[in-house]
Design a protein around this motif. Structure first.
Motif, PDB file in Angstrom:
ATOM      1  N   SER A   1      32.892  47.986  39.070  1.00 18.63           N
ATOM      2  CA  SER A   1      33.854  48.124  40.176  1.00 18.63           C
ATOM      3  C   SER A   1      33.131  48.266  41.512  1.00 18.63           C
ATOM      4  O   SER A   1      33.554  47.689  42.520  1.00 18.63           O
ATOM      5  CB  SER A   1      34.781  49.317  39.927  1.00 18.63           C
ATOM      6  OG  SER A   1      35.563  49.066  38.776  1.00 18.63           O
TER       7      SER A   1
ATOM      8  N   LYS B   1      41.354  43.332  39.121  1.00 19.72           N
ATOM      9  CA  LYS B   1      40.726  44.229  38.144  1.00 19.72           C
ATOM     10  C   LYS B   1      41.520  44.243  36.846  1.00 19.72           C
ATOM     11  O   LYS B   1      42.736  44.402  36.871  1.00 19.72           O
ATOM     12  CB  LYS B   1      40.675  45.632  38.749  1.00 19.72           C
ATOM     13  CG  LYS B   1      40.099  46.683  37.825  1.00 19.72           C
ATOM     14  CD  LYS B   1      39.896  47.991  38.574  1.00 19.72           C
ATOM     15  CE  LYS B   1      39.720  49.173  37.637  1.00 19.72           C
ATOM     16  NZ  LYS B   1      38.672  48.984  36.626  1.00 19.72           N
TER      17      LYS B   1
ATOM     18  N   ASP C   1      37.076  41.889  37.885  1.00 22.05           N
ATOM     19  CA  ASP C   1      36.427  43.098  37.360  1.00 22.05           C
ATOM     20  C   ASP C   1      36.873  43.227  35.902  1.00 22.05           C
ATOM     21  O   ASP C   1      37.967  43.693  35.630  1.00 22.05           O
ATOM     22  CB  ASP C   1      36.898  44.287  38.206  1.00 22.05           C
ATOM     23  CG  ASP C   1      36.213  45.609  37.861  1.00 22.05           C
ATOM     24  OD1 ASP C   1      35.554  45.697  36.801  1.00 22.05           O
ATOM     25  OD2 ASP C   1      36.360  46.557  38.652  1.00 22.05           O
TER      26      ASP C   1
HETATM   27 NA    NA Z   1      35.438  50.044  36.662  1.00 22.69          NA
END
Ligand code: NA
Ligand code: T5A
Length: 216
Positions: free
Chosen positions: A20, A38, A96
């Motif tokens: 991240s 993400k 991500d």
């Molecule tokens: Na993460």
């Protein structure tokens, strides 16, 4: 005149490897025309179920593993057309985690209990077939010593040493190591060193051609 499509960039890695952090750095360096996605995206209704699963204290969840695996994949599918639209509009998309996390964690979770059937790689790969493949793929490889030293390790369901060791093994088995789009990164290095390597690699990557998809 048609615009060049954006690059689909994936940063995968072990827990606490700095994914991240690096996704944020890269998104900032690439500038305003960049989108960060993400996975799991915990903000959707499916994401809420995933979050409840990951943050619940109980270990007796192996019965629901198949459905959780499908939900992690569904979470990617619910964002698939949005991601493709961004790329088509010329925006770079930074991911991500993605399908490799999906396969690796479910694989190990299904083997962590002696009371259930282990899930095969064949079965685990199927729900993600048809999703877009990244144009540039980084795997952040962090040592066990460094992983447990980093802040926050051990808070969630899958953050146990034995489990992480097995996850590392299966990741290394499924990563597309010979592929020219793939880059293995030593994630024990400093944040700045890693972010420079990642940015320079993305900047040097060729303009992507036709979309590529995961196929059997
Ligand atoms: Na993460
Ligand atoms: N999962 C996920 C599945 O089972 N199936 C799936 O399909 C998917 C997509 C949550 C869990 O979900 C599982 C896998 C996971 O167990 P998550 O939400 O991505 O996935 O997990 P997070 O907890 O957000 O992320 P991680 O724990 O994996 O951490 P990161 O993102 O790798 O690390 P980051 O950047 O937060 O950094 C961790 C700490 O290290 C420091 C940071 O400042 C931070 O304190 N740090 C460094 N320190 C020193 N040197 C460096 N180079 C550093 N880089 C970062």
């Amino acid at each position: 005149m048609s615009i060049n499509r954006g690059k689909l960039i994936l940063i995968e890695g072990l827990d606490r490897s700095g994914k991240s952090t690096q996704c944020d750095c890269l998104t900032a360096k690439l500038g305003a025309n960049t989108v960060l996605v993400k996975f799991p995206d915990r903000t959707t209704p499916i994401g809420h179920q995933i979050n409840a699963y990951l943050t619940s204290a109980s270990d007796a969840k192996n019965d629901s593993l198949e459905s959780m695996h499908l939900l992690f994949s569904a979470n990617r599918w619910e964002l698939a057309s949005t991601i493709k639209a961004h790329l088509t509009a010329g925006r770079d998309v930074v991911l991500d985690r993605y399908v490799y996390s999906g396969i690796a964690y479910s694989y190990v979770a299904s083997r962590a209990s002696s009371t259930r059937q282990p899930l095969s790689l064949d079965w685990l790969q199927v729900p993600d077939l048809g999703l877009l493949k990244p144009d540039v793929f980084f795997f952040l490889n962090v040592s066990e010593e460094e992983q447990v030293r980093r802040a926050g390790f051990g808070e969630e369901l899958y953050e146990k040493r034995e489990f992480q060791r097995s996850v590392a093994d299966i990741f290394h088995k499924i990563l597309p190591k010979g592929d020219e789009t793939f880059h293995l990164i030593d994630a024990d290095k400093s944040l700045d060193e890693i972010s420079s390597v990642i940015y320079e690699t993305v900047a040097a990557a060729p303009q992507p051609g036709d979309f590529q998809y995961y196929i059997k």
